[in-house]
Design a protein around this motif. Structure first.
Motif, PDB file in Angstrom:
ATOM      1  N   UNK A  43       0.857  -1.185   0.000  1.00  0.00           N
ATOM      2  CA  UNK A  43       0.000   0.000   0.000  1.00  0.00           C
ATOM      3  C   UNK A  43       0.892   1.234   0.000  1.00  0.00           C
ATOM      4  N   UNK A  44       0.571   2.178  -0.872  1.00  0.00           N
ATOM      5  CA  UNK A  44       1.296   3.450  -0.924  1.00  0.00           C
ATOM      6  C   UNK A  44       0.274   4.572  -0.794  1.00  0.00           C
ATOM      7  N   UNK A  45       0.421   5.381   0.251  1.00  0.00           N
ATOM      8  CA  UNK A  45      -0.487   6.498   0.489  1.00  0.00           C
ATOM      9  C   UNK A  45       0.242   7.798   0.153  1.00  0.00           C
ATOM     10  N   UNK A  46      -0.324   8.540  -0.793  1.00  0.00           N
ATOM     11  CA  UNK A  46       0.260   9.827  -1.186  1.00  0.00           C
ATOM     12  C   UNK A  46      -0.546  10.960  -0.554  1.00  0.00           C
ATOM     13  N   UNK A  47       0.114  12.011  -0.103  1.00  0.00           N
ATOM     14  CA  UNK A  47      -0.626  13.148   0.458  1.00  0.00           C
ATOM     15  C   UNK A  47      -1.417  13.874  -0.621  1.00  0.00           C
ATOM     16  N   UNK A  48      -2.407  14.651  -0.194  1.00  0.00           N
ATOM     17  CA  UNK A  48      -3.271  15.365  -1.148  1.00  0.00           C
ATOM     18  C   UNK A  48      -2.487  16.346  -2.010  1.00  0.00           C
ATOM     19  N   UNK A  57       9.248  12.927   2.052  1.00  0.00           N
ATOM     20  CA  UNK A  57       9.792  11.875   2.911  1.00  0.00           C
ATOM     21  C   UNK A  57       8.835  10.693   2.940  1.00  0.00           C
ATOM     22  N   UNK A  58       9.338   9.558   3.393  1.00  0.00           N
ATOM     23  CA  UNK A  58       8.542   8.331   3.406  1.00  0.00           C
ATOM     24  C   UNK A  58       8.574   7.688   4.787  1.00  0.00           C
ATOM     25  N   UNK A  59       7.397   7.324   5.284  1.00  0.00           N
ATOM     26  CA  UNK A  59       7.292   6.517   6.496  1.00  0.00           C
ATOM     27  C   UNK A  59       6.874   5.109   6.086  1.00  0.00           C
ATOM     28  N   UNK A  85      -1.404  15.525   6.660  1.00  0.00           N
ATOM     29  CA  UNK A  85      -0.979  16.429   7.733  1.00  0.00           C
ATOM     30  C   UNK A  85       0.514  16.693   7.689  1.00  0.00           C
ATOM     31  N   UNK A  86       1.284  15.640   7.451  1.00  0.00           N
ATOM     32  CA  UNK A  86       2.743  15.765   7.523  1.00  0.00           C
ATOM     33  C   UNK A  86       3.418  15.754   6.158  1.00  0.00           C
ATOM     34  N   UNK A  87       2.619  15.773   5.084  1.00  0.00           N
ATOM     35  CA  UNK A  87       3.159  15.861   3.720  1.00  0.00           C
ATOM     36  C   UNK A  87       4.225  14.799   3.480  1.00  0.00           C
ATOM     37  N   UNK A  88       3.841  13.561   3.775  1.00  0.00           N
ATOM     38  CA  UNK A  88       4.748  12.434   3.591  1.00  0.00           C
ATOM     39  C   UNK A  88       4.034  11.300   2.865  1.00  0.00           C
ATOM     40  N   UNK A 269       8.896  15.633  12.671  1.00  0.00           N
ATOM     41  CA  UNK A 269       9.876  16.547  13.283  1.00  0.00           C
ATOM     42  C   UNK A 269      11.281  16.171  12.862  1.00  0.00           C
ATOM     43  N   UNK A 270      11.551  14.876  12.777  1.00  0.00           N
ATOM     44  CA  UNK A 270      12.860  14.429  12.303  1.00  0.00           C
ATOM     45  C   UNK A 270      13.106  14.904  10.871  1.00  0.00           C
ATOM     46  N   UNK A 271      12.118  14.675   9.984  1.00  0.00           N
ATOM     47  CA  UNK A 271      12.273  15.073   8.584  1.00  0.00           C
ATOM     48  C   UNK A 271      12.506  16.592   8.471  1.00  0.00           C
ATOM     49  N   UNK A 272      11.753  17.369   9.234  1.00  0.00           N
ATOM     50  CA  UNK A 272      11.880  18.830   9.158  1.00  0.00           C
ATOM     51  C   UNK A 272      13.230  19.304   9.651  1.00  0.00           C
TER      52      UNK A 272
END
Length: 275
Positions: A43-48, A57-59, A85-88, A269-272
């Motif tokens: 499953x791959x979820x892309x932000x809006x 970034x990718x989680x 929310x986190x643009x990931x 927070x890590x990515x930012x």
């Protein structure tokens, strides 16, 4: 009266449109594992706001024992909002119902370490607009996936910059006769050295100082609590920075559905901080 009803209806419609407009896109990617010579789904979820012109970034979010790649989005569909929310990107791999995210020394059809850490990461970076280095990658999961996330991150610090675990089975030796682990590693009584080499609490020595941003949690009522407490204490002994949280709760989707929100915030927070 009619005007008031009309205004309310417009607000409801506007709200519905906003929710749809900000909903992440959920894809099912068909990948191939050369190591296991078979096709795999993720499953791959892309932000809006996803755009090929940006880099995200990718989680990586791992499922637990007896689950599969679709568990997270089926059980906790709200994770799509976390992508917004986190643009990931959020990627949920398949680790088999009991693959444990290991490269099995007993069975070459079980090569889930190679698949997730190498093959899947390469596929995602090739087919999606990602930050294609460790600064843009985090990995976490629940139960078997919690162990898998730390195991993979500890062994592949060049691939992942941050890692988490939710109710992770961080000491697999506590469950030597359970959860199908012996299918992957052989019997503990016959191969204790192999189990030691695949046990998160035994791999802390691999962590380079400040190389990984670590977060993990477990419920007070969870059978995994003692193992997570031991891991916490060993990390303290070695002066390895980490976030560790204990909350009320057990080994349940209700707990993980809550926990993943805090993990996503930690990774954001890590990515930012890497920018």
């Amino acid at each position: 009266m009619h005007t008031k009803k009309l205004s309310t209806l417009l607000l409801i419609c506007a709200g519905s449109f906003w929710l749809k407009a900000t909903a992440g896109t959920v894809d099912t990617a068909l990948t191939h594992s050369a190591a296991m010579n078979k096709d795999m789904k993720a499953v791959v979820i892309k932000p809006a706001d996803y755009s090929a012109a940006k880099k995200y970034p990718v989680m990586y979010l791992l499922h637990g024992f007896s689950g599969n790649y679709s568990d997270w989005i089926k059980k906790i569909p709200a994770i799509a909002k976390l992508a917004d929310t986190y643009h990931m990107l959020i990627v949920c791999p398949d680790g088999n119902f009991a693959g444990w995210y290991f490269d099995s020394p007993m069975n070459k059809e079980w090569m889930y370490e190679t698949y997730v850490a190498n093959e899947l990461v390469s596929y995602i970076d090739k087919h999606y607009a990602t930050i294609a280095n460790r600064k843009g990658r985090a990995i976490t999961g629940l139960s078997m996936g919690g162990h898998g996330a730390f195991f993979l991150a500890f062994k592949h610090q060049d691939v992942f910059g941050a890692a988490g675990s939710m109710s992770g089975v961080v000491d697999i030796r506590q469950f030597a006769d359970s959860y199908g682990i012996e299918q992957v590693l052989g019997k503990y009584s016959e191969h204790p050295d192999v189990w030691e080499q695949h046990c998160v609490v035994s791999l802390i020595h691999l962590i380079k100082p400040n190389a990984l941003a670590l977060t993990f949690d477990c419920g007070y009522d969870d059978a995994m609590y003692s193992g997570n407490q031991e891991l916490h204490e060993k990390l303290i002994e070695r002066k390895i920075p980490h976030d560790y949280t204990v909350r009320p709760g057990g080994h349940t989707w209700e707990y993980w559905g809550n926990s993943v929100n805090y993990q996503a915030l930690f990774f954001s927070r890590y990515f930012n901080n890497q920018k």
